[in-house]
Design a protein around this motif. Structure first.
Motif, mmCIF file in Angstrom:
data_model
loop_
_atom_site.group_PDB
_atom_site.id
_atom_site.type_symbol
_atom_site.label_atom_id
_atom_site.label_comp_id
_atom_site.label_asym_id
_atom_site.label_seq_id
_atom_site.Cartn_x
_atom_site.Cartn_y
_atom_site.Cartn_z
ATOM 1 N N VAL A 1 0.849 -1.214 0.122
ATOM 2 C CA VAL A 1 0.078 0.059 0.071
ATOM 3 C C VAL A 1 0.857 1.168 -0.026
ATOM 4 C CG1 VAL A 1 -1.522 1.350 1.326
ATOM 5 C CG2 VAL A 1 -1.770 -1.257 1.211
ATOM 6 N N TRP A 2 2.086 1.169 0.689
ATOM 7 C CA TRP A 2 2.878 2.355 0.953
ATOM 8 C C TRP A 2 4.149 2.115 0.579
ATOM 9 C CZ3 TRP A 2 -0.321 0.798 5.155
ATOM 10 C CH2 TRP A 2 -1.670 1.755 5.322
ATOM 11 N N VAL B 1 7.761 5.990 6.684
ATOM 12 C CA VAL B 1 7.265 6.492 7.972
ATOM 13 C C VAL B 1 5.767 5.724 8.062
ATOM 14 C CG1 VAL B 1 6.636 8.136 9.469
ATOM 15 C CG2 VAL B 1 8.693 8.420 7.743
ATOM 16 N N LYS B 2 4.903 5.718 7.186
ATOM 17 C CA LYS B 2 3.593 5.192 7.029
ATOM 18 C C LYS B 2 3.700 3.734 7.347
ATOM 19 C CE LYS B 2 -0.883 6.206 6.907
ATOM 20 N NZ LYS B 2 -1.346 7.178 7.825
ATOM 21 N N ILE C 1 2.822 -1.017 10.838
ATOM 22 C CA ILE C 1 3.142 -2.360 11.391
ATOM 23 C C ILE C 1 3.298 -2.206 12.726
ATOM 24 C CG2 ILE C 1 5.331 -3.772 11.675
ATOM 25 C CD1 ILE C 1 6.020 -2.858 8.580
ATOM 26 N N ASP C 2 3.698 -0.949 13.439
ATOM 27 C CA ASP C 2 3.779 -0.957 15.152
ATOM 28 C C ASP C 2 2.116 -0.989 15.481
ATOM 29 O OD1 ASP C 2 4.867 -0.279 17.531
ATOM 30 O OD2 ASP C 2 3.708 1.878 17.480
ATOM 31 N N LEU D 1 -3.010 7.249 12.006
ATOM 32 C CA LEU D 1 -3.714 8.379 11.469
ATOM 33 C C LEU D 1 -3.186 9.669 11.061
ATOM 34 C CD1 LEU D 1 -6.927 7.280 13.335
ATOM 35 C CD2 LEU D 1 -6.344 6.637 11.135
ATOM 36 N N ALA D 2 -2.077 9.960 12.272
ATOM 37 C CA ALA D 2 -1.738 11.358 12.127
ATOM 38 C C ALA D 2 -0.565 11.338 11.085
ATOM 39 C CB ALA D 2 -1.042 11.964 13.558
ATOM 40 N N THR D 3 -0.021 10.118 10.726
ATOM 41 C CA THR D 3 1.218 10.095 9.852
ATOM 42 C C THR D 3 0.674 10.352 8.335
ATOM 43 O OG1 THR D 3 2.188 8.424 11.223
ATOM 44 C CG2 THR D 3 3.091 8.848 8.813
#
Length: 223
Positions: free
Chosen positions: A135-136, A141-142, A147-148, A219-221
């Motif tokens: 997807v990314w 970073v996303k 994953i986290d 969601l904020a990334t």
């Protein structure tokens, strides 16, 4: 047949009519004489009974009920006779050499099974990593945030998400079936799904406090 039935009927009717006429011509019976009155019964005087005087009960003295103290003779029980048991010598066990069992066949791995069936080997990375890479592909970073978040959600699911999902499913099913009465089937389905989702989210949040911050970070990334 008709003559046989009519003749007896006529004879009986004639006899009955004659009997009634004769009974009507008889004179009335004379009145019965009155019965004489009986004289009253004579009264018989009863003699007076003499008064009875019972003697006073005599005092009865019971014999002494205490049992005498009897001394029993001492009884001596002889000691049991000790009989020595014979000793038995068992023969030594014979050693038997059993043949060695063959080792179990080796179970092929997933890679070997896929290779034998001509399929591509299974991915060695977790599904979350594969999904994030698809997807990314250019946003590291996303991918790391996804994953986290996936790892923290799995931890919360194992610590209490399953139990809360089942409980929420039952509660939502009961509320949905009762609240939408005319169409209770739709209410049961919606209540079951909503209750299961709410219970799973609440169970994951309670099972792992790090799950919600990881979701907020994902969601904020930026995408």
């Amino acid at each position: 047949m008709a003559k046989t039935l009519v003749m007896p009927a006529l004879v009986v009717a004639t006899i009955v009519s004659g009997t009634g006429t004769a009974a009507a011509q008889l004179p009335a019976p004379p009145p019965l004489p009155e019965l004489p009155a009986l004289p009253p019964l004579p009264s018989i005087p009863l003699p007076e009974l003499p008064p009875l005087s019972l003697p006073e009960p005599a005092a009865v003295q019971l014999p002494n009920t205490e049992l005498p103290n009897l001394e029993l003779p001492a009884v001596t029980v002889p000691e049991p006779m000790s009989v020595p048991l014979p000793t038995m010598t068992l023969p030594a066990p014979v050693q038997v050499d059993l043949p060695a069992l063959p080792s179990p066949p080796q179970v092929p791995t997933l890679d070997e099974v896929a290779r034998m069936l001509g399929l591509p080997p299974p991915p060695s990375e977790p599904p979350a990593v594969l999904f994030a890479n698809q997807v990314w592909p250019s946003n590291q970073v996303k991918r790391d945030a996804f994953i986290d978040m996936s790892n923290e959600v799995v931890v919360g699911w194992n610590n209490g998400g399953q139990q809360r999902m089942v409980l929420g499913s039952f509660v939502g099913l009961a509320i949905g079936c009762v609240s939408i009465f005319p169409n209770f089937m739709a209410g049961c389905i919606l209540g079951n799904l909503i209750g299961a989702g709410v219970g799973a989210v609440a169970g994951i949040d309670e099972g792992n406090p790090k799950a919600r911050p990881s979701l907020e970070k994902f969601l904020a990334t930026p995408w």
